[in-house]
Design a protein around this motif. Structure first.
Motif, PDB file in Angstrom:
ATOM      1  N   GLU A  84       0.846  -1.209   0.000  1.00  0.00           N
ATOM      2  CA  GLU A  84       0.000   0.000   0.000  1.00  0.00           C
ATOM      3  C   GLU A  84       0.871   1.245   0.000  1.00  0.00           C
ATOM      4  O   GLU A  84       0.566   2.214  -0.705  1.00  0.00           O
ATOM      5  CB  GLU A  84      -0.919   0.004   1.218  1.00  0.00           C
ATOM      6  CG  GLU A  84      -2.046  -0.986   1.141  1.00  0.00           C
ATOM      7  CD  GLU A  84      -2.839  -1.069   2.426  1.00  0.00           C
ATOM      8  OE1 GLU A  84      -4.079  -1.026   2.335  1.00  0.00           O
ATOM      9  OE2 GLU A  84      -2.230  -1.173   3.513  1.00  0.00           O
ATOM     10  N   ASP A 134       2.286   1.545  -3.585  1.00  0.00           N
ATOM     11  CA  ASP A 134       1.321   1.801  -4.657  1.00  0.00           C
ATOM     12  C   ASP A 134       0.483   3.066  -4.486  1.00  0.00           C
ATOM     13  O   ASP A 134       0.176   3.729  -5.473  1.00  0.00           O
ATOM     14  CB  ASP A 134       0.373   0.606  -4.807  1.00  0.00           C
ATOM     15  CG  ASP A 134       1.098  -0.658  -5.230  1.00  0.00           C
ATOM     16  OD1 ASP A 134       2.235  -0.565  -5.737  1.00  0.00           O
ATOM     17  OD2 ASP A 134       0.513  -1.745  -5.039  1.00  0.00           O
ATOM     18  N   ARG A 135       0.106   3.398  -3.241  1.00  0.00           N
ATOM     19  CA  ARG A 135      -0.856   4.493  -3.057  1.00  0.00           C
ATOM     20  C   ARG A 135      -0.425   5.589  -2.099  1.00  0.00           C
ATOM     21  O   ARG A 135      -0.938   6.703  -2.170  1.00  0.00           O
ATOM     22  CB  ARG A 135      -2.185   3.928  -2.560  1.00  0.00           C
ATOM     23  CG  ARG A 135      -2.818   2.991  -3.556  1.00  0.00           C
ATOM     24  CD  ARG A 135      -4.151   2.458  -3.095  1.00  0.00           C
ATOM     25  NE  ARG A 135      -5.060   3.514  -2.712  1.00  0.00           N
ATOM     26  CZ  ARG A 135      -6.072   3.337  -1.880  1.00  0.00           C
ATOM     27  NH1 ARG A 135      -6.311   2.176  -1.340  1.00  0.00           N
ATOM     28  NH2 ARG A 135      -6.857   4.346  -1.577  1.00  0.00           N
ATOM     29  N   TYR A 136       0.479   5.292  -1.179  1.00  0.00           N
ATOM     30  CA  TYR A 136       0.787   6.233  -0.105  1.00  0.00           C
ATOM     31  C   TYR A 136       2.268   6.586  -0.048  1.00  0.00           C
ATOM     32  O   TYR A 136       2.855   6.652   1.023  1.00  0.00           O
ATOM     33  CB  TYR A 136       0.302   5.668   1.231  1.00  0.00           C
ATOM     34  CG  TYR A 136      -1.193   5.455   1.254  1.00  0.00           C
ATOM     35  CD1 TYR A 136      -2.057   6.531   1.339  1.00  0.00           C
ATOM     36  CD2 TYR A 136      -1.735   4.184   1.126  1.00  0.00           C
ATOM     37  CE1 TYR A 136      -3.428   6.359   1.322  1.00  0.00           C
ATOM     38  CE2 TYR A 136      -3.107   3.988   1.115  1.00  0.00           C
ATOM     39  CZ  TYR A 136      -3.940   5.084   1.212  1.00  0.00           C
ATOM     40  OH  TYR A 136      -5.303   4.906   1.189  1.00  0.00           O
TER      41      TYR A 136
END
Length: 96
Positions: free
Chosen positions: A54, A57-59
């Motif tokens: 995570e 990929d996103r944070y």
């Protein structure tokens, strides 16, 4: 080490205390090299809330971290605590 301002936690914006930890914006396991200075409690909150994937990929930006709902609640809670405040951080193993 990248910091918002010298002596300021990159996540919560409070002055840094006696202990400072480096957080890799992209996890080291995925080749990340850029780090930011954080309070130990801020660093623990990130890693108990989000998985390495995570984070990759996103944070992987401070803005994305601050916008994550659990981190947002944490930032409101920690805002008035002393700079060297520390308590155990609940682990969210089910998220991994």
């Amino acid at each position: 080490m990248r910091q918002m301002k010298a002596g300021i936690c990159a996540l919560c914006g409070r002055p840094l205390g006696a202990r400072v930890e480096a957080h890799h914006l992209i996890p080291k396991t995925f080749g990340g090299r850029e780090t930011v200075a954080l309070h130990p409690i801020c660093h623990r909150k990130i890693h108990t809330t989000l998985s390495e994937r995570e984070l990759r990929d996103r944070y992987h930006t401070l803005e994305a971290l601050r916008a994550q709902p659990d981190i947002t609640l944490f930032l409101r809670w920690i805002a008035d605590k002393p700079v060297d405040f520390y308590t155990r951080t609940a682990t969210a193993r089910s998220r991994r």
